[in-house]
Design a protein around this motif. Structure first.
Motif, PDB file in Angstrom:
ATOM      1  N   SER A  95      89.402  43.526  -1.028  1.00 32.19           N
ATOM      2  CA  SER A  95      89.137  44.902  -0.320  1.00 32.19           C
ATOM      3  C   SER A  95      90.037  44.985   0.685  1.00 32.19           C
ATOM      4  O   SER A  95      90.951  43.812   0.914  1.00 32.19           O
ATOM      5  CB  SER A  95      87.604  44.661   0.258  1.00 32.19           C
ATOM      6  OG  SER A  95      87.769  43.726   1.356  1.00 32.19           O
ATOM      7  N   GLY A  96      90.081  46.201   1.511  1.00 29.33           N
ATOM      8  CA  GLY A  96      91.141  46.383   2.505  1.00 29.33           C
ATOM      9  C   GLY A  96      90.772  45.659   3.524  1.00 29.33           C
ATOM     10  O   GLY A  96      91.500  45.074   4.385  1.00 29.33           O
ATOM     11  N   THR A  97      89.611  45.516   4.065  1.00 31.35           N
ATOM     12  CA  THR A  97      88.923  44.541   4.967  1.00 31.35           C
ATOM     13  C   THR A  97      89.471  43.315   5.117  1.00 31.35           C
ATOM     14  O   THR A  97      90.021  42.701   5.998  1.00 31.35           O
ATOM     15  CB  THR A  97      87.649  44.608   5.071  1.00 31.35           C
ATOM     16  OG1 THR A  97      86.928  46.036   5.274  1.00 31.35           O
ATOM     17  CG2 THR A  97      86.979  43.850   6.420  1.00 31.35           C
ATOM     18  N   PHE A 129      91.494  52.748  11.338  1.00 30.56           N
ATOM     19  CA  PHE A 129      90.519  52.311  10.706  1.00 30.56           C
ATOM     20  C   PHE A 129      91.173  51.059   9.977  1.00 30.56           C
ATOM     21  O   PHE A 129      92.147  51.165   8.910  1.00 30.56           O
ATOM     22  CB  PHE A 129      89.811  53.169   9.762  1.00 30.56           C
ATOM     23  CG  PHE A 129      88.774  52.695   9.143  1.00 30.56           C
ATOM     24  CD1 PHE A 129      87.507  52.608   9.895  1.00 30.56           C
ATOM     25  CD2 PHE A 129      88.684  52.270   8.077  1.00 30.56           C
ATOM     26  CE1 PHE A 129      86.283  52.041   9.138  1.00 30.56           C
ATOM     27  CE2 PHE A 129      87.421  51.699   7.265  1.00 30.56           C
ATOM     28  CZ  PHE A 129      86.293  51.527   7.770  1.00 30.56           C
ATOM     29  N   HIS A 130      90.655  49.971   9.966  1.00 26.98           N
ATOM     30  CA  HIS A 130      91.177  48.593   9.212  1.00 26.98           C
ATOM     31  C   HIS A 130      89.833  47.803   8.435  1.00 26.98           C
ATOM     32  O   HIS A 130      90.143  46.962   7.843  1.00 26.98           O
ATOM     33  CB  HIS A 130      91.882  47.761  10.012  1.00 26.98           C
ATOM     34  CG  HIS A 130      93.155  48.337  10.962  1.00 26.98           C
ATOM     35  ND1 HIS A 130      94.262  48.925  10.310  1.00 26.98           N
ATOM     36  CD2 HIS A 130      93.317  48.672  12.215  1.00 26.98           C
ATOM     37  CE1 HIS A 130      95.051  49.472  10.993  1.00 26.98           C
ATOM     38  NE2 HIS A 130      94.506  49.332  12.329  1.00 26.98           N
ATOM     39  N   GLY A 131      88.778  48.368   8.674  1.00 28.65           N
ATOM     40  CA  GLY A 131      87.775  47.763   7.861  1.00 28.65           C
ATOM     41  C   GLY A 131      86.544  47.524   8.796  1.00 28.65           C
ATOM     42  O   GLY A 131      86.699  47.999  10.098  1.00 28.65           O
ATOM     43  N   GLU A 181      98.498  52.142  10.614  1.00 23.95           N
ATOM     44  CA  GLU A 181      98.724  53.066   9.532  1.00 23.95           C
ATOM     45  C   GLU A 181      99.587  53.872   9.593  1.00 23.95           C
ATOM     46  O   GLU A 181      99.559  54.743  10.351  1.00 23.95           O
ATOM     47  CB  GLU A 181      97.260  53.577   9.012  1.00 23.95           C
ATOM     48  CG  GLU A 181      96.003  52.948   9.047  1.00 23.95           C
ATOM     49  CD  GLU A 181      94.849  53.768   9.304  1.00 23.95           C
ATOM     50  OE1 GLU A 181      94.275  54.479   8.828  1.00 23.95           O
ATOM     51  OE2 GLU A 181      94.256  53.589  10.656  1.00 23.95           O
ATOM     52  N   GLU A 186      91.121  57.427   7.729  1.00 22.29           N
ATOM     53  CA  GLU A 186      89.900  57.893   8.619  1.00 22.29           C
ATOM     54  C   GLU A 186      89.948  58.661   9.840  1.00 22.29           C
ATOM     55  O   GLU A 186      89.165  59.617  10.349  1.00 22.29           O
ATOM     56  CB  GLU A 186      88.896  56.484   8.758  1.00 22.29           C
ATOM     57  CG  GLU A 186      88.692  55.958   7.570  1.00 22.29           C
ATOM     58  CD  GLU A 186      88.059  56.247   6.595  1.00 22.29           C
ATOM     59  OE1 GLU A 186      86.841  56.746   6.879  1.00 22.29           O
ATOM     60  OE2 GLU A 186      88.095  56.202   5.275  1.00 22.29           O
ATOM     61  N   ASP A 214      99.245  49.046   7.683  1.00 25.90           N
ATOM     62  CA  ASP A 214      98.057  49.259   7.032  1.00 25.90           C
ATOM     63  C   ASP A 214      98.041  50.261   5.960  1.00 25.90           C
ATOM     64  O   ASP A 214      98.056  51.557   6.340  1.00 25.90           O
ATOM     65  CB  ASP A 214      96.805  49.348   8.006  1.00 25.90           C
ATOM     66  CG  ASP A 214      95.595  49.387   7.066  1.00 25.90           C
ATOM     67  OD1 ASP A 214      95.297  49.602   5.604  1.00 25.90           O
ATOM     68  OD2 ASP A 214      94.270  49.244   7.350  1.00 25.90           O
ATOM     69  N   VAL A 216      96.301  50.404   3.285  1.00 28.19           N
ATOM     70  CA  VAL A 216      95.175  50.479   2.320  1.00 28.19           C
ATOM     71  C   VAL A 216      94.868  51.879   1.721  1.00 28.19           C
ATOM     72  O   VAL A 216      94.676  51.965   0.642  1.00 28.19           O
ATOM     73  CB  VAL A 216      94.088  49.892   3.021  1.00 28.19           C
ATOM     74  CG1 VAL A 216      92.815  50.452   2.419  1.00 28.19           C
ATOM     75  CG2 VAL A 216      94.213  48.354   3.478  1.00 28.19           C
ATOM     76  N   LYS A 243      92.421  49.578  -2.259  1.00 24.24           N
ATOM     77  CA  LYS A 243      92.073  50.961  -2.935  1.00 24.24           C
ATOM     78  C   LYS A 243      92.855  51.165  -3.950  1.00 24.24           C
ATOM     79  O   LYS A 243      92.613  50.669  -5.239  1.00 24.24           O
ATOM     80  CB  LYS A 243      92.345  51.950  -1.760  1.00 24.24           C
ATOM     81  CG  LYS A 243      91.189  52.093  -0.759  1.00 24.24           C
ATOM     82  CD  LYS A 243      91.492  53.358  -0.021  1.00 24.24           C
ATOM     83  CE  LYS A 243      90.447  53.163   1.525  1.00 24.24           C
ATOM     84  NZ  LYS A 243      89.110  53.659   1.082  1.00 24.24           N
TER      85      LYS A 243
HETATM   86  N1  PLP Z   1      92.285  50.042   5.975  1.00 24.12           N
HETATM   87  C1  PLP Z   1      92.359  51.414   5.727  1.00 24.12           C
HETATM   88  C2  PLP Z   1      93.423  52.145   6.277  1.00 24.12           C
HETATM   89  C3  PLP Z   1      91.271  52.023   5.059  1.00 24.12           C
HETATM   90  O1  PLP Z   1      91.189  53.377   4.947  1.00 24.12           O
HETATM   91  C4  PLP Z   1      90.307  51.182   4.692  1.00 24.12           C
HETATM   92  C5  PLP Z   1      88.881  51.689   3.953  1.00 24.12           C
HETATM   93  O2  PLP Z   1      88.745  52.874   4.234  1.00 24.12           O
HETATM   94  C6  PLP Z   1      90.302  49.937   4.937  1.00 24.12           C
HETATM   95  C7  PLP Z   1      91.472  49.336   5.583  1.00 24.12           C
HETATM   96  C8  PLP Z   1      89.043  48.918   4.655  1.00 24.12           C
HETATM   97  O3  PLP Z   1      89.101  48.881   3.336  1.00 24.12           O
HETATM   98  P1  PLP Z   1      87.810  48.331   2.445  1.00 24.12           P
HETATM   99  O4  PLP Z   1      86.744  49.469   2.501  1.00 24.12           O
HETATM  100  O5  PLP Z   1      88.548  48.183   1.037  1.00 24.12           O
HETATM  101  O6  PLP Z   1      87.401  47.100   3.072  1.00 24.12           O
END
Ligand code: PLP
Length: 390
Positions: A95-97, A129-131, A181, A186, A214, A216, A243
């Protein structure tokens, strides 16, 4: 009584049984044009035959082996990512988190390895937003994400979005990294200008801080380049991806230069599932398709077409919309009406969209959406806006 599923989401009363390209089909048979794509995940649409074949072929051989062994699919995908980007090395996550967590760990390890373990401050930006892990919420700093979860992981400082002068003043030779980002998702489809990203790179170069991007949400072809930072002509030291890279199969990655990954030796990080054969078989197929320059040129063409039609939509509903922003097929409608109301009106018109902060409605279709579906989407959005106006 608490629902069996922990109620951390306000879910719409919609349930989807199957999908075909840009369309999701609900259990009552109703067809919805899916401009959310699972929040920028299904880059090749639903039930894409190439991805179904990649997944099922791998599923018939071997599903999972531990990272204690060689995983050829993982090595192949890492090679593709290294060849296509600034990176020398890749770690796969689910996942991104998890990618954000490793990026933060990597920054700390980098400075520890350099003999400066107290150099831990990472500068981030409002709206980020990074998770939702403890590290990722600390990085974002947003009240709604962190409230009640303190004490937060130390070492983050959040600056106003895009305020490069504030960054100039804040970054010193004690700053460990700057993390952002290139195009906030988000946060409301808010881009950083190319010249600002170049300035951020210069500030990092001057002070030695690592640049962590980031991608993601904005990566993997979404903006019309394989990665959004390519527009600015600069490269990061570390980058998070997730993603789109799995096309709907859970997969993320951290890409890094050899220098930034210094210190990440055996035993410093790990994952049971990260880079598993199923995920990487799908990821390789996604990369083969999306990294093709002809495919990316089409994303740009379709993004321009969609944007032009959306400008027309904004002009016909000046009380509902304020403007269009974003790049490629990562588009946002800045709204005067509440984005959540538009999302609901969209359900009535058979279209799925996603709200974001800063009064923005996100439009994140599959990257292979057809021109006729783009035209159909704008008609449905037009009817949804008319519902609100009426
Ligand atoms: N980083 C960004 C820029 C995101 O948009 C998201 C999710 O929306 C995440 C990290 C977190 O990713 P995940 O939901 O796959 O853990």
């Amino acid at each position: 009584m608490i629902p069996h599923v922990l109620p951390t989401y306000n879910r719409a009363p919609l349930s989807f049984e199957r999908g075909e390209g840009a369309w999701a089909i609900a259990s009552d048979g109703r067809r919805y044009l899916d401009l959310g794509a699972g929040i920028a995940v299904n880059v090749l649409g639903h039930a894409n035959p190439d991805l179904v074949a990649a997944l099922t072929e791998q599923a018939g051989r071997i599903w999972h082996v531990s990272n204690l062994y060689q995983i050829p699919q993982q090595e192949r995908l890492a090679g593709m990512l290294v060849d296509a980007t600034f990176a020398d090395t890749v770690f796969f996550t689910n996942s991104g988190t998890e990618a954000a967590e490793l990026a933060i760990k990597m920054v700390r390890k980098f400075w520890d390895h350099a003999g400066d373990p107290d150099r831990i401050e990472i500068i981030t930006f409002e709206g980020a937003f990074h998770g939702r892990s403890t590290g990722a919420i600390a990085a974002s700093g947003a009240e709604k994400m962190v409230k009640g979860f303190g004490p937060l992981m130390p070492g983050f400082r959040t600056l106003p979005w895009g305020d490069i002068d504030a960054l100039e003043a804040a970054v010193t030779d004690r700053t460990a990294a700057v993390m952002l980002e290139p195009l906030q998702g988000e946060g409301g489809i808010r881009p950083i200008a190319d010249e600002d990203l170049r300035r951020i790179r210069e500030i990092c170069d001057r002070t030695g801080a690592l640049l962590v991007l980031d991608e993601v949400q904005c990566g993997v072809g979404r903006t019309g380049r394989l990665f959004a930072h390519e527009y600015a002509g600069v490269t990061p030291d570390v980058m998070m991806v997730a993603k789109g890279i799995g096309g709907g199969f859970p997969l993320g990655a951290v890409l890094a230069t050899e220098a930034a990954a210094a210190g990440m030796v055996a035993g410093t990080h790990g994952s049971t599932y990260g880079g598993n054969p199923l995920a990487c078989a799908v990821g390789c197929r996604v990369m083969e398709i999306v990294a093709d320059p002809d495919f990316l040129a089409e994303v740009n063409r379709k993004g321009a077409l969609f944007r032009q039609k959306l400008e027309g939509l904004v002009a016909s509903h000046p009380d509902i919309f304020e403007g269009v922003r974003g790049q490629g097929l990562m588009l946002g409608l800045k709204c005067k009406a509440a984005p959540a109301d538009l999302v609901r009106a969209g359900y009535d018109e058979g279209i799925l969209t996603v709200p974001a902060a800063d009064s923005t409605l996100r439009l994140l279709p599959p990257l292979n959406i057809g021109d006729e579906d783009i035209a159909e989407a704008v008609q449905r959005l037009d009817r949804a806006a008319a519902r609100l106006a009426g």
